[in-house]
Design a protein around this motif. Structure first.
Motif, short mmCIF file in Angstrom:
data_model
loop_
_atom_site.label_atom_id
_atom_site.label_comp_id
_atom_site.label_asym_id
_atom_site.label_seq_id
_atom_site.Cartn_x
_atom_site.Cartn_y
_atom_site.Cartn_z
N ILE A 1 -6.38 -13.90 41.85
CA ILE A 1 -6.43 -15.00 40.88
C ILE A 1 -6.18 -16.33 41.59
N SER B 1 -15.81 -11.78 29.08
CA SER B 1 -15.26 -11.85 30.43
C SER B 1 -15.99 -12.89 31.24
N VAL C 1 -7.40 -9.59 33.75
CA VAL C 1 -8.24 -9.89 34.91
C VAL C 1 -8.60 -8.61 35.65
N CYS D 1 -6.28 -12.28 27.37
CA CYS D 1 -7.27 -11.62 28.23
C CYS D 1 -6.56 -10.96 29.41
N ILE E 1 -3.46 -16.88 30.86
CA ILE E 1 -4.16 -15.59 30.70
C ILE E 1 -3.49 -14.78 29.59
N PRO F 1 -9.54 -19.35 32.30
CA PRO F 1 -9.50 -19.65 30.88
C PRO F 1 -9.43 -21.14 30.59
N TYR G 1 -12.33 -12.55 34.28
CA TYR G 1 -11.43 -12.69 33.15
C TYR G 1 -12.07 -12.00 31.95
#
Length: 221
Positions: A8, A197, A79, A77, A72, A202, A102
């Motif tokens: 990330i 996704s 990852v 959501c 997140i 985000p 995502y």
């Protein structure tokens, strides 16, 4: 820091994309070690220049990882990274698979059997009805319909798949929280149990921020 958090962070660093990340992984072995490396160690990696090495070595000054992890969670959501079973197998086979996807909702094995339908935003009534009918027929027999989520043909394709109670996947060039067109927003709001996704973060606010042709969104019926 685990591998997911490291990917990330890498996804948020300027000058680092999938190709450079692959070179770095081949050299250091795993993502956390990349972020722990010194600028000098990073410079020894093939095709990693001074600017990229400096950006990675100083990533904590430019990347708010804690804030991103919070966003997140707040957005609801999760990852996916390439080692995850749910990461789309077809993306692993391309030259530059996204470092992170995502996801809001689920991606399924059914989505491997897919057909892409894209077209004009400014289209005719005939074009809309044809796209909707074709998408319906494909989804009815279990084929996932892939499109871009834009107005016109794309939206008609999504709507046709949903009318058949099938699955539809939307390729996004933005963060999964960004919906640009009013008609697309209306379509999204009508989708049952929406799942999306994207490779993008985000908090992405514009189309030009970290665009990826392989970012996807899935809206299962």
């Amino acid at each position: 820091m685990d591998s997911r958090e490291a990917f990330i962070a890498l996804n948020l660093i300027e000058h680092v994309g999938p190709v450079r990340a692959r070179l770095l992984l081949e050299h250091f072995g795993d993502a956390p070690k990349i972020l722990q490396a010194s600028q000098g160690e990073l410079r020894r990696v093939r095709n990693i220049g001074e600017e990229t090495a400096a950006a990675i070595a100083g990533w904590e000054k430019t990347v708010d990882l804690a804030g991103e992890l919070k966003r997140i969670q707040e957005f609801g959501c999760h990852v996916l990274i390439q080692t995850d079973e749910d990461y789309p197998a077809s993306l692993r086979q391309i030259y530059d698979p996204p470092l992170a996807l995502y996801v809001k909702g689920t991606l399924t094995a059914k989505d491997k059997n897919a057909v892409a339908m894209v077209g004009s935003r400014m289209t005719t009534h005939y074009g809309i009805e044809t796209a909707r009918k074709l998408a319906y027929q494909l989804a009815y027999v279990g084929v996932t319909v892939v499109s871009g989520g834009a107005r016109g043909i794309d939206t008609a394709a999504h709507q046709g798949a949903l009318a058949a109670k099938g699955r539809t996947v939307c390729v996004l060039g933005t963060g999964i929280n960004i919906v640009f067109r009013r008609r697309t927003r209306n379509c999204s709001g009508a989708l049952p149990n929406p799942a999306r996704s994207s490779r993008n973060i985000p908090s992405t606010a514009t189309r030009t921020s970290n665009p990826s042709p392989s970012a996807t969104a899935s809206w299962p019926a």
